[in-house]
Design a protein around this motif. Structure first.
Motif, short mmCIF file in Angstrom:
data_model
loop_
_atom_site.label_atom_id
_atom_site.label_comp_id
_atom_site.label_asym_id
_atom_site.label_seq_id
_atom_site.Cartn_x
_atom_site.Cartn_y
_atom_site.Cartn_z
N ALA A 98 0.84 -1.21 0.00
CA ALA A 98 0.00 0.00 0.00
C ALA A 98 0.87 1.25 0.00
O ALA A 98 0.55 2.24 -0.68
CB ALA A 98 -0.93 0.00 1.21
N GLN A 99 1.97 1.23 0.75
CA GLN A 99 2.87 2.39 0.77
C GLN A 99 3.53 2.58 -0.60
O GLN A 99 3.63 3.71 -1.09
CB GLN A 99 3.94 2.21 1.85
N VAL A 100 3.94 1.49 -1.22
CA VAL A 100 4.53 1.58 -2.56
C VAL A 100 3.51 2.16 -3.54
O VAL A 100 3.83 3.06 -4.32
CB VAL A 100 5.05 0.20 -3.04
N ARG A 101 2.28 1.65 -3.49
CA ARG A 101 1.23 2.16 -4.41
C ARG A 101 0.95 3.64 -4.14
O ARG A 101 0.76 4.41 -5.09
CB ARG A 101 -0.04 1.34 -4.26
N ALA A 102 0.93 4.03 -2.87
CA ALA A 102 0.66 5.44 -2.54
C ALA A 102 1.75 6.34 -3.11
O ALA A 102 1.46 7.41 -3.67
CB ALA A 102 0.55 5.61 -1.03
N ILE A 103 3.00 5.91 -2.98
CA ILE A 103 4.10 6.70 -3.52
C ILE A 103 4.02 6.74 -5.04
O ILE A 103 4.16 7.80 -5.66
CB ILE A 103 5.46 6.15 -3.04
N GLN A 104 3.76 5.59 -5.66
CA GLN A 104 3.63 5.55 -7.12
C GLN A 104 2.52 6.48 -7.59
O GLN A 104 2.70 7.23 -8.54
CB GLN A 104 3.36 4.13 -7.60
N SER A 105 1.39 6.40 -6.94
CA SER A 105 0.24 7.21 -7.33
C SER A 105 0.53 8.70 -7.16
O SER A 105 0.23 9.51 -8.03
CB SER A 105 -0.98 6.82 -6.49
#
Length: 89
Positions: free
Chosen positions: A65-72
């Motif tokens: 979720a943290q990786v996706r949040a940063i990517q987004s």
């Protein structure tokens, strides 16, 4: 918007990654204990193993979720920074 990722977000991502990797080791250790458990203790050892799996999965999901949040958050900034300007010819 800057395409540089804030250090606090990277720190949090690293912390979550470490939590996930610790969870992986906990799963491995719990599985070994299950394999070595005497017959009367196997049900308890298996319950501990499945609990470790659940915790590892939760840690994995938090990291993802943290990786996706940063990517987004930064994908839009990166696309905007690399977009050719229409008025440049």
């Amino acid at each position: 918007m800057s395409t540089e990722i804030r250090p606090d977000l990277v720190d949090r991502m690293i912390e979550l990654y470490c939590d996930w990797r610790t969870g992986c080791w906990d799963v491995r250790a719990a599985y070994e204990r299950f394999l070595e458990a005497p017959a009367p203790d196997r049900a308890t050892a298996f319950a501990a193993y499945t609990a470790a799996l659940d915790q590892e999965e939760a840690a994995c999901e938090a990291y993802a979720a943290q990786v996706r949040a940063i990517q987004s958050r930064y994908a839009d900034a990166g696309e905007h920074a690399h977009r050719p300007h229409a008025n440049l010819r």
